[in-house]
Design a protein around this motif. Structure first.
Motif, PDB file in Angstrom:
ATOM      1  N   ALA A   1      -8.571  61.755  72.677  1.00  0.00           N
ATOM      2  CA  ALA A   1      -9.325  62.359  71.581  1.00  0.00           C
ATOM      3  C   ALA A   1      -9.609  61.270  70.556  1.00  0.00           C
ATOM      4  O   ALA A   1      -8.702  60.545  70.144  1.00  0.00           O
ATOM      5  CB  ALA A   1      -8.523  63.492  70.949  1.00  0.00           C
ATOM      6  N   VAL A   2     -10.861  61.147  70.176  1.00  0.00           N
ATOM      7  CA  VAL A   2     -11.291  60.114  69.233  1.00  0.00           C
ATOM      8  C   VAL A   2     -11.654  60.771  67.911  1.00  0.00           C
ATOM      9  O   VAL A   2     -12.451  61.708  67.874  1.00  0.00           O
ATOM     10  CB  VAL A   2     -12.502  59.328  69.782  1.00  0.00           C
TER      11      VAL A   2
ATOM     12  N   ASN B   1     -18.546  52.800  62.611  1.00  0.00           N
ATOM     13  CA  ASN B   1     -17.325  53.197  63.294  1.00  0.00           C
ATOM     14  C   ASN B   1     -17.599  54.139  64.453  1.00  0.00           C
ATOM     15  O   ASN B   1     -16.912  54.087  65.468  1.00  0.00           O
ATOM     16  CB  ASN B   1     -16.317  53.761  62.290  1.00  0.00           C
ATOM     17  N   ARG B   2     -18.599  54.973  64.354  1.00  0.00           N
ATOM     18  CA  ARG B   2     -18.996  55.804  65.494  1.00  0.00           C
ATOM     19  C   ARG B   2     -19.538  54.914  66.615  1.00  0.00           C
ATOM     20  O   ARG B   2     -19.228  55.103  67.789  1.00  0.00           O
ATOM     21  CB  ARG B   2     -20.030  56.848  65.078  1.00  0.00           C
ATOM     22  N   LYS B   3     -20.345  53.918  66.236  1.00  0.00           N
ATOM     23  CA  LYS B   3     -20.858  52.966  67.230  1.00  0.00           C
ATOM     24  C   LYS B   3     -19.707  52.201  67.879  1.00  0.00           C
ATOM     25  O   LYS B   3     -19.698  51.995  69.096  1.00  0.00           O
ATOM     26  CB  LYS B   3     -21.838  51.982  66.579  1.00  0.00           C
ATOM     27  N   LEU B   4     -18.728  51.795  67.067  1.00  0.00           N
ATOM     28  CA  LEU B   4     -17.568  51.081  67.597  1.00  0.00           C
ATOM     29  C   LEU B   4     -16.767  51.970  68.545  1.00  0.00           C
ATOM     30  O   LEU B   4     -16.354  51.536  69.619  1.00  0.00           O
ATOM     31  CB  LEU B   4     -16.682  50.586  66.447  1.00  0.00           C
ATOM     32  N   ALA B   5     -16.561  53.225  68.165  1.00  0.00           N
ATOM     33  CA  ALA B   5     -15.807  54.152  69.020  1.00  0.00           C
ATOM     34  C   ALA B   5     -16.494  54.335  70.369  1.00  0.00           C
ATOM     35  O   ALA B   5     -15.835  54.360  71.422  1.00  0.00           O
ATOM     36  CB  ALA B   5     -15.645  55.493  68.311  1.00  0.00           C
TER      37      ALA B   5
ATOM     38  N   PHE C   1     -12.925  59.433  76.955  1.00  0.00           N
ATOM     39  CA  PHE C   1     -12.866  59.506  75.500  1.00  0.00           C
ATOM     40  C   PHE C   1     -13.815  60.587  75.006  1.00  0.00           C
ATOM     41  O   PHE C   1     -14.972  60.641  75.414  1.00  0.00           O
ATOM     42  CB  PHE C   1     -13.265  58.158  74.883  1.00  0.00           C
ATOM     43  N   LYS C   2     -13.309  61.440  74.113  1.00  0.00           N
ATOM     44  CA  LYS C   2     -14.131  62.490  73.522  1.00  0.00           C
ATOM     45  C   LYS C   2     -14.028  62.397  72.011  1.00  0.00           C
ATOM     46  O   LYS C   2     -12.939  62.531  71.449  1.00  0.00           O
ATOM     47  CB  LYS C   2     -13.660  63.866  73.983  1.00  0.00           C
TER      48      LYS C   2
END
Length: 183
Positions: free
Chosen positions: A7-8, A19-23, A36-37
């Motif tokens: 879970a992310v 940070n969304r792009k990094l995740a 990964f979700k």
């Protein structure tokens, strides 16, 4: 099928969040047995202890998604030298009511990116303090205080060549951490 569901939690709601792009990009560095979700936290009401006995559906959903995961990945921004309020709000919701925390025992990793030269070091330290209290074994090394510069991401949104080795090493350690603690 993935053996390990992660879970992310992204500590930024901005549509074009670094940070969304990094995740999204770092998840591509994991082995195929990991999935990964990114969990939704922007629809949670502000935490109010009066609501513990009757949690909102969005809170119940978040808690169930956390409970179903083998581990957590926190990818956070830093606002005004601190953890974003939306992230703290999500943490508080999923830890309540007292004694019914969805976080307890879940292994975690923490990283983040910012245009500032120290990345998200202070927000990450605050987050680590909270995760320790919540009884979440949190990977300590390597730390990843990422400064957003040209080349961090390539044209396809993947980790760029200049950061790939470092972030691949981070992901390799994270995978080992999750495997060790989720066993």
């Amino acid at each position: 099928m993935s053996q390990y569901q992660i879970a992310v939690i992204v500590g930024s709601l901005r549509k074009d969040s670094f940070n969304r792009k990094l995740a999204t990009a770092i998840a591509k560095l994991a082995p195929p047995e990991f999935s990964f979700k990114q969990l939704e936290i922007g629809d949670l009401p502000l935490y109010n202890q009066d609501d513990d006995a009757n949690q909102a559906e969005s809170v119940k959903r978040l808690k169930n998604e956390i409970k179903a995961a083998h581990g957590l990945l926190f990818v956070t921004a830093e606002y005004n030298r601190g953890m974003p309020g939306v992230l703290k709000n999500a943490i508080d919701h999923a830890s309540r009511p007292y004694g019914q925390s969805a976080w307890a025992g879940k292994p975690a990793g923490v990283l983040g990116a910012s245009v500032g030269t120290i990345g998200t070091a202070i927000a990450q330290q605050q987050l680590r303090n909270v995760l320790a209290y919540l009884d979440m074994p949190t990977m300590g090394q390597p730390e990843a205080f990422i400064q957003v510069k040209d080349g961090l991401f390539d044209e396809a949104g993947n980790i760029g060549a200049s950061s790939r080795d470092f972030l691949q090493a981070w992901m390799t350690q994270y995978v080992a951490w999750i495997k060790h603690h989720a066993a």
